[in-house]
Every structure is written in C-alpha cells, then in structure tokens.
Design an enzyme around this catalytic site. Structure first.
Site, mmCIF file in Angstrom:
data_model
loop_
_atom_site.group_PDB
_atom_site.id
_atom_site.type_symbol
_atom_site.label_atom_id
_atom_site.label_comp_id
_atom_site.label_asym_id
_atom_site.label_seq_id
_atom_site.Cartn_x
_atom_site.Cartn_y
_atom_site.Cartn_z
ATOM 1 N N LEU A 192 0.899 -1.159 0.000
ATOM 2 C CA LEU A 192 0.000 0.000 0.000
ATOM 3 C C LEU A 192 0.933 1.202 0.000
ATOM 4 O O LEU A 192 1.449 1.596 1.051
ATOM 5 C CB LEU A 192 -0.911 0.001 1.230
ATOM 6 C CG LEU A 192 -1.929 -1.135 1.321
ATOM 7 C CD1 LEU A 192 -2.757 -1.016 2.588
ATOM 8 C CD2 LEU A 192 -2.827 -1.169 0.098
ATOM 9 N N PRO A 193 1.202 1.778 -1.159
ATOM 10 C CA PRO A 193 2.348 2.678 -1.349
ATOM 11 C C PRO A 193 2.192 4.081 -0.741
ATOM 12 O O PRO A 193 2.126 5.082 -1.451
ATOM 13 C CB PRO A 193 2.474 2.734 -2.867
ATOM 14 C CG PRO A 193 1.078 2.541 -3.360
ATOM 15 C CD PRO A 193 0.460 1.570 -2.402
ATOM 16 N N CYS A 194 2.200 4.136 0.566
ATOM 17 C CA CYS A 194 2.125 5.438 1.240
ATOM 18 C C CYS A 194 3.378 6.261 0.987
ATOM 19 O O CYS A 194 3.364 7.476 1.187
ATOM 20 C CB CYS A 194 1.863 5.268 2.727
ATOM 21 S SG CYS A 194 3.045 4.232 3.590
ATOM 22 N N HIS A 195 4.452 5.637 0.507
ATOM 23 C CA HIS A 195 5.663 6.403 0.161
ATOM 24 C C HIS A 195 5.413 7.343 -1.006
ATOM 25 O O HIS A 195 6.179 8.273 -1.211
ATOM 26 C CB HIS A 195 6.839 5.457 -0.138
ATOM 27 C CG HIS A 195 6.622 4.553 -1.305
ATOM 28 N ND1 HIS A 195 5.964 3.338 -1.194
ATOM 29 C CD2 HIS A 195 6.961 4.675 -2.616
ATOM 30 C CE1 HIS A 195 5.914 2.755 -2.376
ATOM 31 N NE2 HIS A 195 6.519 3.557 -3.266
#
Length: 177
Positions: free
Chosen positions: A135-138
């Site tokens: 879950l690419p919160c970056h």
C-alpha cells in the site's frame, strides 16, 4: 483456528517483516525500526495463532516484493487482510490508485477519496498503514512537494520513489527504442 505466518525478507533497504493470515497479507514493516509490529503483538491484534512455516499469501508476497525491487513488478496482486476503520480503509484503497512512479499530496489523496480538507486524517491513516510498499504510502508527499513523514525513514521513502522513477524511465526508454 486462524493462523499468522511471518518471516523476514532481505531487501535493498533493509529487512522487512512480512506476515500473512489465512485470509491474506497483513504486514510488511521495516524490521529494524523497533516498531510495535512484532509477530506476537500482531497475532494478538488479529486474534490469530503464530505458526511456523508459510502459506500461499506469504510465499506470493515474498515473490512480489522481490519482483518489485528488481523492477519487474509495479502492482501487487497478493490478497490482503487489512483491518482498520472505514476511513483508513478508504485511504488505503486510495493509495493503491496512485500510479507507480508518481506522487500526490496528502490533500490530493483526501480529495480523491471524497474527503477534501481531511489531509491530516489522511496522514494519520498513512501512519497506521502496516503494508509498506504494497500500500504505497511512500508516494504521498506534502503540498510543497517535499518528502514528509515515513515510518521507515525518509531515506527509504526517497529510495522507493527514485527506484520507481528509474524503472518508469527505463521502461519508457525501452518502449521508444
């Protein structure tokens, strides 16, 4: 009885603690950060029993993480077992819609999930995300366009963004050649 399978995976940005239930992947966390996501506390939170070995979701997650770091995978397909509030789950679904190699602001993510003005709550939900990279919160940055807040450390956020942008650039170059 439901089970939790867990392992540590070596990556270019340090060890990742990866865990899956009988439903799907539930944890990808930086193992060297001293987080609260040790296997025992996660098992209690999910009300599952720790079990040695692996399952199909853990095996798939390990393969997909390897493919991601080699530049061969952009979208994770391993089924997830995410638990959170309705708002958190909306934010996490929104994270999956951010295109690989691109970034958006917390405010833009709030707008995209239908909650304009909730950028701080979006930030808090990003902080509660226990599936780093998947879950690419970056890919979420502050409104000024700079890196802000990442549980794995800003150097990892920078690495992940540069990695994705390099893959996109390399792919674009290959397609035009």
């Amino acid at each position: 009885m439901p089970y939790l399978y867990t392992t540590t995976v070596a990556t270019p940005i340090g060890p990742l603690r990866v865990a899956a239930t009988d439903i799907g992947l539930c944890l990808v966390a930086f193992d060297d950060r001293g987080t609260k996501d040790d296997a025992a506390s996660f098992a209690r939170r999910y009300d599952v029993t720790l079990r040695d070995g692996s399952n199909v979701y853990l095996d798939r997650a390990i393969k997909e993480l390897s493919a991601y770091f080699s530049g061969a995978l952009r979208d994770f397909t391993v089924p997830l077992d995410v638990r959170g509030t309705d708002f958190q789950r909306a934010v996490w679904r929104g994270l999956r819609r951010i295109p690989y190699g691109q970034t958006i602001s917390y405010g833009e993510l709030a707008r995209r999930i239908g909650r304009p003005g909730a950028s701080r709550a979006v930030g808090a939900s990003n902080g509660a995300n226990r599936l780093a990279i998947v879950l690419p919160c970056h890919r979420v940055i502050n409104a000024a366009g700079s890196l802000h807040g990442y549980g794995g450390g800003l150097w990892r956020k920078k690495f992940l963004l540069e990695h994705e942008q390099a893959v996109v650039g390399r792919t674009a170059h290959i397609l035009t050649a």
